[in-house]
Design a protein around this motif. Structure first.
Motif, PDB file in Angstrom:
ATOM      1  N   ALA A 100      -5.678   8.034  -6.671  1.00  0.00           N
ATOM      2  CA  ALA A 100      -5.863   8.858  -5.154  1.00  0.00           C
ATOM      3  C   ALA A 100      -7.164   8.536  -4.883  1.00  0.00           C
ATOM      4  CB  ALA A 100      -5.772  10.345  -5.529  1.00  0.00           C
ATOM      5  N   ASP A 101      -8.245   8.315  -5.637  1.00  0.00           N
ATOM      6  CA  ASP A 101      -9.492   7.859  -5.391  1.00  0.00           C
ATOM      7  C   ASP A 101      -9.419   6.599  -4.790  1.00  0.00           C
ATOM      8  OD1 ASP A 101     -12.476   8.704  -5.104  1.00  0.00           O
ATOM      9  OD2 ASP A 101     -12.462   6.535  -6.376  1.00  0.00           O
ATOM     10  N   ARG A 102      -8.616   5.636  -5.355  1.00  0.00           N
ATOM     11  CA  ARG A 102      -8.541   4.151  -4.987  1.00  0.00           C
ATOM     12  C   ARG A 102      -7.680   4.126  -3.296  1.00  0.00           C
ATOM     13  NH1 ARG A 102      -7.875  -0.797  -6.948  1.00  0.00           N
ATOM     14  NH2 ARG A 102      -8.409  -0.243  -9.156  1.00  0.00           N
ATOM     15  N   ASP A 103      -6.875   5.223  -3.212  1.00  0.00           N
ATOM     16  CA  ASP A 103      -6.270   5.111  -1.908  1.00  0.00           C
ATOM     17  C   ASP A 103      -7.061   5.699  -1.031  1.00  0.00           C
ATOM     18  OD1 ASP A 103      -3.813   4.424  -3.106  1.00  0.00           O
ATOM     19  OD2 ASP A 103      -3.120   6.500  -3.208  1.00  0.00           O
ATOM     20  N   GLY A 104      -8.006   6.495  -1.325  1.00  0.00           N
ATOM     21  CA  GLY A 104      -8.990   7.033  -0.352  1.00  0.00           C
ATOM     22  C   GLY A 104      -9.978   5.783   0.098  1.00  0.00           C
ATOM     23  N   ARG A 105     -10.243   5.063  -0.951  1.00  0.00           N
ATOM     24  CA  ARG A 105     -11.217   3.966  -0.730  1.00  0.00           C
ATOM     25  C   ARG A 105     -10.456   2.887  -0.014  1.00  0.00           C
ATOM     26  NH1 ARG A 105     -11.971  -1.028  -4.908  1.00  0.00           N
ATOM     27  NH2 ARG A 105     -13.752  -1.701  -4.224  1.00  0.00           N
ATOM     28  N   ALA A 106      -9.293   2.709  -0.073  1.00  0.00           N
ATOM     29  CA  ALA A 106      -8.547   1.649   0.724  1.00  0.00           C
ATOM     30  C   ALA A 106      -8.459   2.077   2.224  1.00  0.00           C
ATOM     31  CB  ALA A 106      -7.071   1.512   0.357  1.00  0.00           C
ATOM     32  N   ASP A 107      -8.184   3.350   2.541  1.00  0.00           N
ATOM     33  CA  ASP A 107      -8.407   3.919   3.842  1.00  0.00           C
ATOM     34  C   ASP A 107      -9.494   3.579   4.358  1.00  0.00           C
ATOM     35  OD1 ASP A 107      -5.637   4.726   3.502  1.00  0.00           O
ATOM     36  OD2 ASP A 107      -6.184   6.958   2.891  1.00  0.00           O
ATOM     37  N   ARG A 108     -10.822   4.007   3.902  1.00  0.00           N
ATOM     38  CA  ARG A 108     -12.149   3.722   4.342  1.00  0.00           C
ATOM     39  C   ARG A 108     -12.324   2.131   4.687  1.00  0.00           C
ATOM     40  NH1 ARG A 108     -13.232   7.317  -0.079  1.00  0.00           N
ATOM     41  NH2 ARG A 108     -14.160   5.681  -1.482  1.00  0.00           N
ATOM     42  N   MET A 109     -11.955   1.376   3.752  1.00  0.00           N
ATOM     43  CA  MET A 109     -12.076  -0.061   4.211  1.00  0.00           C
ATOM     44  C   MET A 109     -11.158  -0.538   5.402  1.00  0.00           C
ATOM     45  SD  MET A 109     -12.592  -2.079   0.478  1.00  0.00           S
ATOM     46  CE  MET A 109     -11.048  -1.465  -0.181  1.00  0.00           C
ATOM     47  N   ILE A 110     -10.210   0.016   5.400  1.00  0.00           N
ATOM     48  CA  ILE A 110      -9.000  -0.283   6.537  1.00  0.00           C
ATOM     49  C   ILE A 110      -9.748   0.081   8.091  1.00  0.00           C
ATOM     50  CG2 ILE A 110      -6.891   0.131   7.633  1.00  0.00           C
ATOM     51  CD1 ILE A 110      -5.656   0.229   4.706  1.00  0.00           C
ATOM     52  N   ALA A 111     -10.314   1.399   7.873  1.00  0.00           N
ATOM     53  CA  ALA A 111     -11.037   1.910   8.869  1.00  0.00           C
ATOM     54  C   ALA A 111     -12.052   1.213   9.427  1.00  0.00           C
ATOM     55  CB  ALA A 111     -11.615   3.436   8.723  1.00  0.00           C
ATOM     56  N   LYS A 112     -12.902   0.618   8.486  1.00  0.00           N
ATOM     57  CA  LYS A 112     -14.022  -0.246   8.733  1.00  0.00           C
ATOM     58  C   LYS A 112     -13.638  -1.539   9.326  1.00  0.00           C
ATOM     59  CE  LYS A 112     -17.430   1.364   5.369  1.00  0.00           C
ATOM     60  NZ  LYS A 112     -18.315   0.990   4.290  1.00  0.00           N
ATOM     61  N   ARG A 128       4.224  -0.572  -0.218  1.00  0.00           N
ATOM     62  CA  ARG A 128       3.647  -0.353  -1.210  1.00  0.00           C
ATOM     63  C   ARG A 128       3.409   1.154  -1.357  1.00  0.00           C
ATOM     64  NH1 ARG A 128       1.905  -4.312  -4.487  1.00  0.00           N
ATOM     65  NH2 ARG A 128       0.755  -2.933  -5.573  1.00  0.00           N
ATOM     66  N   GLN A 129       2.924   1.809  -0.445  1.00  0.00           N
ATOM     67  CA  GLN A 129       2.623   3.319  -0.472  1.00  0.00           C
ATOM     68  C   GLN A 129       4.074   3.969  -0.781  1.00  0.00           C
ATOM     69  OE1 GLN A 129       0.481   4.354   3.167  1.00  0.00           O
ATOM     70  NE2 GLN A 129      -1.426   4.828   1.935  1.00  0.00           N
ATOM     71  N   ALA A 130       4.963   3.438  -0.132  1.00  0.00           N
ATOM     72  CA  ALA A 130       6.270   4.473  -0.117  1.00  0.00           C
ATOM     73  C   ALA A 130       7.123   3.999  -1.450  1.00  0.00           C
ATOM     74  CB  ALA A 130       7.463   3.734   0.911  1.00  0.00           C
ATOM     75  N   SER A 131       6.499   2.895  -2.115  1.00  0.00           N
ATOM     76  CA  SER A 131       7.089   2.728  -3.706  1.00  0.00           C
ATOM     77  C   SER A 131       6.177   3.315  -4.621  1.00  0.00           C
ATOM     78  CB  SER A 131       7.242   1.251  -4.121  1.00  0.00           C
ATOM     79  OG  SER A 131       6.120   0.461  -3.783  1.00  0.00           O
ATOM     80  N   GLY A 132       5.068   3.830  -4.328  1.00  0.00           N
ATOM     81  CA  GLY A 132       4.113   4.507  -5.062  1.00  0.00           C
ATOM     82  C   GLY A 132       3.151   3.434  -5.888  1.00  0.00           C
ATOM     83  N   LYS A 133       2.863   2.411  -5.318  1.00  0.00           N
ATOM     84  CA  LYS A 133       2.314   1.219  -5.881  1.00  0.00           C
ATOM     85  C   LYS A 133       0.951   1.379  -5.076  1.00  0.00           C
ATOM     86  CE  LYS A 133       5.862  -1.757  -7.107  1.00  0.00           C
ATOM     87  NZ  LYS A 133       6.605  -3.124  -6.871  1.00  0.00           N
ATOM     88  N   PRO A 134      -0.249   1.212  -5.723  1.00  0.00           N
ATOM     89  CA  PRO A 134      -1.630   1.120  -5.041  1.00  0.00           C
ATOM     90  C   PRO A 134      -1.788   0.182  -4.033  1.00  0.00           C
ATOM     91  CG  PRO A 134      -1.704   0.308  -7.218  1.00  0.00           C
ATOM     92  CD  PRO A 134      -0.399   0.966  -7.113  1.00  0.00           C
ATOM     93  N   ILE A 135      -2.745   0.367  -3.090  1.00  0.00           N
ATOM     94  CA  ILE A 135      -3.366  -0.640  -2.358  1.00  0.00           C
ATOM     95  C   ILE A 135      -4.732  -1.055  -2.802  1.00  0.00           C
ATOM     96  CG2 ILE A 135      -3.892  -1.170   0.163  1.00  0.00           C
ATOM     97  CD1 ILE A 135      -1.653   0.798   0.928  1.00  0.00           C
ATOM     98  N   GLY A 136      -4.678  -2.422  -2.893  1.00  0.00           N
ATOM     99  CA  GLY A 136      -6.236  -3.072  -3.321  1.00  0.00           C
ATOM    100  C   GLY A 136      -6.666  -3.809  -2.228  1.00  0.00           C
ATOM    101  N   ARG A 137      -7.774  -4.444  -2.744  1.00  0.00           N
ATOM    102  CA  ARG A 137      -8.348  -5.176  -1.730  1.00  0.00           C
ATOM    103  C   ARG A 137      -7.669  -6.604  -1.477  1.00  0.00           C
ATOM    104  NH1 ARG A 137     -14.249  -5.501  -3.992  1.00  0.00           N
ATOM    105  NH2 ARG A 137     -13.317  -5.449  -5.931  1.00  0.00           N
TER     106      ARG A 137
END
Length: 290
Positions: A100-112, A128-137
């Motif tokens: 969940a913290d990783r997802d928040g980080r991804a959202d912050r990077m996408i916004a930047k 990826r989100q729909a399948s429950g997989k994390p979004i990384g850099r």
């Protein structure tokens, strides 16, 4: 000198790898790996599939996870957990919080990135989100690189692939980078121990560049209960390997190694057993279940 027959870090589509776990195992078997760890980031969802595939290929598979943790000036230290009970409820609960913290980080990077005028191809991210997989850099960098609206700008900046885009915008110090907030390294080590595993600092020179700081950091992590160091790594020089292996011997720590396999088409991490022991004898301890 022949390559090691163990490879104790690899990644599947459950984190930032290119292949499903069973395919990772098949490639490892073809490469002559005898002892393997599937160590996806902050998840053990691929371990059961990997265990079954390893059994059919005659490979010893160590249940593992790679936990990312901020540590002072270093926003993304990686701690490998080996021999964990990958069904432990407390472990699964903590990994859910870390993702969940990783997802928040991804959202912050996408916004930047959007603030800097980039468009993103959101379809694969949403999939990826729909399948429950994390979004990384790597996934975010791919979403930028593959959007047609960015092509002219990326070409002008000399960014010709996803990896160059990631390095230019999403690594520490880059304009769209955002760090994790949890767990601490000490917390990560504690979670691994509570799940019955041993904790190993992954690729120490990947995040900490100064040799003296690496040694001081090893000493500090030992105070948290660290069990070992990934001394043998595809990107380590012979000098770096010797430095870390010597300190591990002094402190009676395990020493592991990996090529950090991410898939056959990865620019840097595409070949199993592609790391050098530099004449040293690894100390795998309870990790070696062959």
């Amino acid at each position: 000198m022949s390559s090691p027959t163990f490879d104790l870090q690899s990644h599947s589509t459950f984190s930032d790898g290119e292949l499903p776990p069973a395919h990772v195992i098949a490639f490892a078997a073809e490469a002559g790996v005898e002892l393997l760890a599937l160590s996806d980031h902050d998840t053990v969802e691929g371990v059961d599939e990997a265990v079954g595939a390893a059994r059919s290929h005659g490979i010893a598979l160590v249940p593992a996870v790679e936990i990312s943790a901020p540590d002072g000036a270093h926003p993304d230290i990686h701690v490998l957990g080996y021999g964990i009970d990958h069904r432990d409820e407390a472990l699964l609960e903590r990994l859910t919080a870390y993702r969940a913290d990783r997802d928040g980080r991804a959202d912050r990077m996408i916004a930047k990135l959007r603030e800097r005028g980039f468009e993103l191809d959101e379809t694969p991210l949403e999939r990826r989100q729909a399948s429950g997989k994390p979004i990384g850099r790597p996934h975010i960098a791919t979403a930028v690189f593959e959007h047609p609206a960015n092509r002219e700008r990326l070409e002008a900046e000399g960014l010709t692939d996803m990896t160059q885009t990631l390095v230019a915008y999403l690594i520490e110090g880059a304009p769209a980078f955002a760090g994790r907030t949890i767990p601490t390294v000490e917390d990560a080590i504690g979670v691994i121990h509570a799940a019955g595993g041993v904790a190993v600092w992954a690729h120490p020179f990947w995040d900490v560049k100064d040799p003296e700081e690496v040694l001081a950091t090893i000493d500090r992590y030992v105070g948290y209960g660290l069990d070992g160091i990934e001394a043998f790594y595809v990107a380590h020089t012979a000098e770096q390997t010797a430095l870390v292996a010597d300190r591990a011997e002094d402190l009676d720590l395990l020493t592991t190694g990996s090529a950090d396999y991410h898939g056959p088409d990865h620019r840097h991490f595409s070949k199993f057993r592609d790391f050098d022991l530099c004449g040293r004898v690894p100390r795998l301890g309870p990790i070696d279940i062959r």
